[in-house]
Scaffold this active site. Structure first.
Site, PDB file in Angstrom:
ATOM      1  CG  ASP A   9      -0.374   0.280   2.634  1.00  0.00           C
ATOM      2  OD1 ASP A   9      -0.728   0.553   3.468  1.00  0.00           O
ATOM      3  OD2 ASP A   9       0.908  -0.286   2.687  1.00  0.00           O
ATOM      4  CG  ASP A  14       3.854   0.051   1.395  1.00  0.00           C
ATOM      5  OD1 ASP A  14       4.017   0.919   2.240  1.00  0.00           O
ATOM      6  OD2 ASP A  14       3.480  -0.908   1.645  1.00  0.00           O
ATOM      7  CG  ASN A  38       0.446   3.259   4.222  1.00  0.00           C
ATOM      8  OD1 ASN A  38       0.349   3.386   5.306  1.00  0.00           O
ATOM      9  ND2 ASN A  38       1.466   2.743   3.626  1.00  0.00           N
ATOM     10  CB  THR A 124       4.674  -4.313   2.984  1.00  0.00           C
ATOM     11  OG1 THR A 124       4.154  -3.466   1.528  1.00  0.00           O
ATOM     12  CG2 THR A 124       5.816  -4.988   2.582  1.00  0.00           C
ATOM     13  CG  PHE A 166      -1.949   1.495   9.054  1.00  0.00           C
ATOM     14  CD1 PHE A 166      -1.676   1.088   7.766  1.00  0.00           C
ATOM     15  CD2 PHE A 166      -2.976   2.250   9.337  1.00  0.00           C
ATOM     16  CE1 PHE A 166      -2.570   1.435   6.890  1.00  0.00           C
ATOM     17  CE2 PHE A 166      -4.063   2.796   8.547  1.00  0.00           C
ATOM     18  CZ  PHE A 166      -3.619   2.352   7.342  1.00  0.00           C
ATOM     19  CG  ASN A 167       0.261  -3.121   7.256  1.00  0.00           C
ATOM     20  OD1 ASN A 167      -0.057  -2.024   6.742  1.00  0.00           O
ATOM     21  ND2 ASN A 167       1.669  -3.525   7.024  1.00  0.00           N
ATOM     22  CG  HIS A 240       7.190   0.081   9.844  1.00  0.00           C
ATOM     23  ND1 HIS A 240       7.162  -0.169  11.515  1.00  0.00           N
ATOM     24  CD2 HIS A 240       6.660   1.317  10.382  1.00  0.00           C
ATOM     25  CE1 HIS A 240       6.689   0.145  12.153  1.00  0.00           C
ATOM     26  NE2 HIS A 240       6.470   1.641  11.766  1.00  0.00           N
ATOM     27  CG  ASP A 241       6.023  -1.618   4.747  1.00  0.00           C
ATOM     28  OD1 ASP A 241       5.514  -0.816   3.906  1.00  0.00           O
ATOM     29  OD2 ASP A 241       5.693  -2.432   5.571  1.00  0.00           O
TER      30      ASP A 241
END
Ligand code: RIB
Ligand code: CA
Length: 307
Positions: A9, A14, A38, A124, A166-167, A240-241
């Site tokens: 996203d 990402d 996102n 992701t 969030f994901n 993160h991703d």
């Protein structure tokens, strides 16, 4: 080379994951599927096209996917990614078009075609596309060797509510379907990504890599750090991703425990919480430790196009 499909996203982090994966000689990205998360679905699809251009990878198809979560009301994360999803940075217009095939159908087609040469699925963003694909065509699991995903939190607590990351929060029902599908999963939750902080020194390492992909990745990381400061009061944004594709290419840099993972899908204060039930027979490898300096060196190697 490991054949991968990236469902994402984009999203600043990402974007860094995609640039690293497309440029690394260790990974072969066969397709990119995008999902609302996102920012809205049309924007994540546009950003997928833009990043594919930045990665000099316009031979890779980009498929737009689910424009909203399965059941819950849509949520976005513009505080951390800006309204464009790429931090409002000046990026070129993409040239190659979107594929006409919907992301869910693309997931099904690629996984069915992979039964003799298995795919790794990297996720992701919210897991809506994969949950829909699994519902439509459960046989696709025969074409997937493993899922490597960024999402969830346990010890660390959430980043969008006190309990939820969030994901997962963006589509808890989809996350429950994926965590419960029985495929081997490696999970990069906040428990490990919050230890992978983009300090000034580590950002300088990325900036020192002499490729256009590294230049853009550094710009996206710097934008992440600025938005992290305005949203959370810290200047060192978590990686993160990108941790998904780094764990895939350099698994020795990460440690974890096996678990069965459940997701809270009842509305309330714990909506979207992930609960790892640690057990040796668990299908999920729940990472909780990483060699942080090794991870950033690995990111630089991928952006350099080195093994
Ligand atoms: O919580 C972090 C995750 O949410 C990352 O995937 C980021 O891109 C956002 O989607
Ligand atoms: Ca994401």
């Amino acid at each position: 080379m490991t054949r991968i499909l990236i469902d994402c996203d984009p999203g600043l982090d990402d974007a860094v994951a995609l640039l690293a994966a497309c440029h690394s000689p260790l990974l072969d990205v066969v397709a990119i599927t995008t999902v609302a998360g996102n920012v809205g679905g049309a924007q994540t699809a546009q950003n997928g096209r833009i990043i594919r251009t930045l990665a000099d990878s316009e031979d890779i198809p980009v498929h737009a996917g689910a424009p909203r979560p399965i059941l819950r009301d849509p949520v976005t994360a513009e505080d951390f990614h800006g309204t464009t999803g790429l931090g409002g940075l000046d990026v070129p217009e993409p040239s190659a078009p979107l594929s006409p095939t919907h992301a869910v159908n693309a997931l099904i087609e690629h996984c069915r075609a992979a039964k003799s040469d298995l795919l790794t699925l990297v996720m992701t963003g919210p897991m809506t596309n994969m949950a829909l694909a699994l519902t439509m065509a459960p046989d696709i699991m025969e074409g997937i060797s493993e899922i490597v995903l960024m999402g969830g939190a346990d010890r660390e607590g959430g980043n969008i509510t006190p309990f939820a990351e969030f994901n997962i929060y963006a589509d808890p029902h989809a996350a429950a379907a994926v965590f419960g599908c029985g495929l081997p999963i490696r999970c990069l939750s906040l428990d490990v990504t919050h230890t992978l902080r983009t300090t000034k020194d580590r950002l300088s390492q990325v900036r020192a890599v002499d490729t256009s992909q590294a230049d853009y990745a550094a710009a996206f990381l710097e934008a992440s750090c600025k938005l992290e400061f305005s949203a959370k009061g810290r200047r060192d944004a978590p990686l993160h991703d990108p941790s998904t594709v780094i764990a895939l290419a350099y698994p020795h840099l990460f440690e974890g425990r096996r678990a069965h993972v459940s997701v809270v899908t009842q509305e309330g204060e714990q909506f979207g919480r992930t609960i790892p039930h640690f057990a040796d027979d668990g299908p999920v490898l729940w990472y909780d430790k990483a060699d942080v300096e090794g991870v950033f060196k690995a990111l630089c190697a991928m952006l350099e196009g080195a093994a």
